[in-house]
Design a protein around this motif. Structure first.
Motif, PDB file in Angstrom:
ATOM      1  N   GLN B  76       0.837  -1.205   0.000  1.00 58.77           N
ATOM      2  CA  GLN B  76       0.000   0.000   0.000  1.00 58.77           C
ATOM      3  C   GLN B  76       0.871   1.254   0.000  1.00 58.77           C
ATOM      4  O   GLN B  76       1.684   1.449   0.881  1.00 58.77           O
ATOM      5  N   GLY B  79       0.016   7.387  -2.437  1.00 56.67           N
ATOM      6  CA  GLY B  79      -0.322   8.118  -3.651  1.00 56.67           C
ATOM      7  C   GLY B  79      -0.958   7.268  -4.727  1.00 56.67           C
ATOM      8  O   GLY B  79      -1.253   7.745  -5.819  1.00 56.67           O
ATOM      9  N   ILE B  80      -1.162   6.029  -4.496  1.00 55.45           N
ATOM     10  CA  ILE B  80      -1.672   5.129  -5.526  1.00 55.45           C
ATOM     11  C   ILE B  80      -2.960   4.480  -5.035  1.00 55.45           C
ATOM     12  O   ILE B  80      -3.024   3.977  -3.917  1.00 55.45           O
ATOM     13  N   ASP B  81      -3.963   4.527  -5.916  1.00 58.26           N
ATOM     14  CA  ASP B  81      -5.231   3.883  -5.571  1.00 58.26           C
ATOM     15  C   ASP B  81      -5.265   2.504  -6.244  1.00 58.26           C
ATOM     16  O   ASP B  81      -5.305   2.407  -7.468  1.00 58.26           O
ATOM     17  N   PRO B  82      -5.254   1.455  -5.488  1.00 57.18           N
ATOM     18  CA  PRO B  82      -5.188   0.110  -6.076  1.00 57.18           C
ATOM     19  C   PRO B  82      -6.391  -0.196  -6.951  1.00 57.18           C
ATOM     20  O   PRO B  82      -6.257  -0.866  -7.976  1.00 57.18           O
ATOM     21  N   LEU B  85      -5.930   1.393 -10.310  1.00 56.39           N
ATOM     22  CA  LEU B  85      -4.940   0.649 -11.092  1.00 56.39           C
ATOM     23  C   LEU B  85      -5.551  -0.615 -11.681  1.00 56.39           C
ATOM     24  O   LEU B  85      -5.311  -0.969 -12.845  1.00 56.39           O
ATOM     25  N   GLU B  88      -7.800   0.272 -14.556  1.00 57.66           N
ATOM     26  CA  GLU B  88      -7.016   0.664 -15.734  1.00 57.66           C
ATOM     27  C   GLU B  88      -6.443  -0.568 -16.439  1.00 57.66           C
ATOM     28  O   GLU B  88      -6.445  -0.655 -17.673  1.00 57.66           O
TER      29      GLU B  88
END
Lengths: 179, 176
Positions: B76, B79-82, B85, B88
């Protein structure tokens, strides 16, 4: 007491083998003499003396200077080793088993004095008839010339007790020699 | 001679120099024992107990089917949303699939088109030709030579099976 003994002991405690070597050189003859007179055999005396100094070297970190000479500690180890030796061998030194000629080295100027050699053997055999504590006090006081205080420290006795033991031991030794 | 003097003579007892030398070297060559303290004993016990417990825990986890990936992956980051992702990634796969589908459909449908105008008018429709690459090759070869060829027809058939029937029909018309 050896000159600079405290410094040597301090270095030996820190693992300086050369410092312990100097202590060995100084004290080994008297410890060997103490053991040899007690056990009466050269080979056993050599074995026990070796064990005494090996044990001293391996456990010297536990040594605490309490005002007594280092020799007192060595004598205590020697006494315990001799007791262990007799416990493990399950035998007592008999008069016949003594090899006095092996351990007694006559002085050079008295090589021809056979009577002096015989007298020493007689004293040594009489000494072996005494109780171990009486043997210890006579060896330390009259052969090794330790003071009352040093003898008391080596035997873990009070000075008064040492004086009393010395008196009784000498009286008994004279009695044995007169018989 | 007094008893004390006789006792003094026992001081002549001396160890053998050879034995003394050997014993001295043997003792000094030996290793000093490490001082054992209460703290060291406790430390050793805790060290051993910890090792045994850790090994036991690992064996229990392995035999019980524990998987660390459930808890450790994906890592985790703030800054990244799993979920974004993941969406996408799904979208990329979909685009690839749609592109393949479009290409396949275009190949299947467009293949007859460049041949038919060619046979009828003697010229190829450029817009149709660009729609299907494999068909363009065969059509250009036919229009360039102006002669029907069995081998050419065969090679064309291998390259574009879907359009091989149309080419054969065209050749038949040419020969008529």
């Amino acid at each position: 007491m050896l000159d600079g003994e405290e410094k040597l002991i301090h270095d030996a405690v820190k693992g300086d083998s050369s410092a312990f070597g100097l202590l060995y050189d100084h004290y080994q003859p008297m410890i060997y003499r103490f053991v040899a007179v007690k056990v009466g055999r050269r080979e056993e005396a050599e074995d026990i003396t070796h064990q005494v100094f090996l044990s001293a070297w391996q456990n010297i970190r536990r040594y605490e200077h309490r005002g007594h000479p280092f020799s007192s500690w060595l004598y205590r180890i020697a006494r315990n080793r001799i007791i262990d030796h007799y416990r493990s061998s399950h035998e007592n030194v008999s008069l016949e088993g003594l090899a006095v000629e092996e351990i007694v080295v006559a002085p050079q100027n008295a090589a021809s004095d056979i009577s002096a050699q015989l007298e020493m053997e007689r004293v040594l055999k009489a000494l072996h008839e005494l109780k171990p504590e009486y043997q210890d006090v006579i060896i330390l006081r009259f052969i090794e010339d330790l003071s009352i205080k040093e003898t008391a420290a080596a035997m873990k006795k009070t000075e008064g007790a040492v004086k009393l033991m010395q008196h009784r031991a000498m009286a008994e030794l004279r009695k044995i020699l007169e018989e | 001679m007094t008893l004390e003097e006789n006792l003094k003579k026992l001081k002549n007892i001396q160890p053998d120099p050879t034995y003394t030398d050997y014993s001295r070297r043997a003792i000094l060559a030996s290793v000093q024992l490490q001082q054992i303290t209460f703290g060291k004993i406790i430390g050793r016990i805790l060290e051993t107990a910890g090792s045994v417990a850790l090994v036991g825990l690992m064996i229990f986890a392995i035999t019980g089917g524990f998987s660390g990936s459930k808890y450790l992956s994906p890592v985790q980051f703030s800054g990244i949303d799993p979920s974004a992702l993941h969406a996408e990634a799904q979208a990329i796969d979909m685009q690839i699939n749609l592109a393949n589908l479009t290409y396949t459909e275009a190949t299947h449908i467009a293949a007859p088109q460049p041949v038919a105008p060619l046979l009828g008018t003697g010229t190829a429709d450029s817009s149709t030709l660009t729609a299907n690459v494999s068909s363009t090759v065969s059509a250009t070869a036919i229009s360039g030579t102006g002669v029907g060829s069995a081998s050419l027809a065969a090679s064309t058939t291998q390259e574009a099976p879907s359009s091989s029937i149309s080419i054969n029909e065209g050749l038949q018309k040419l020969t008529q």
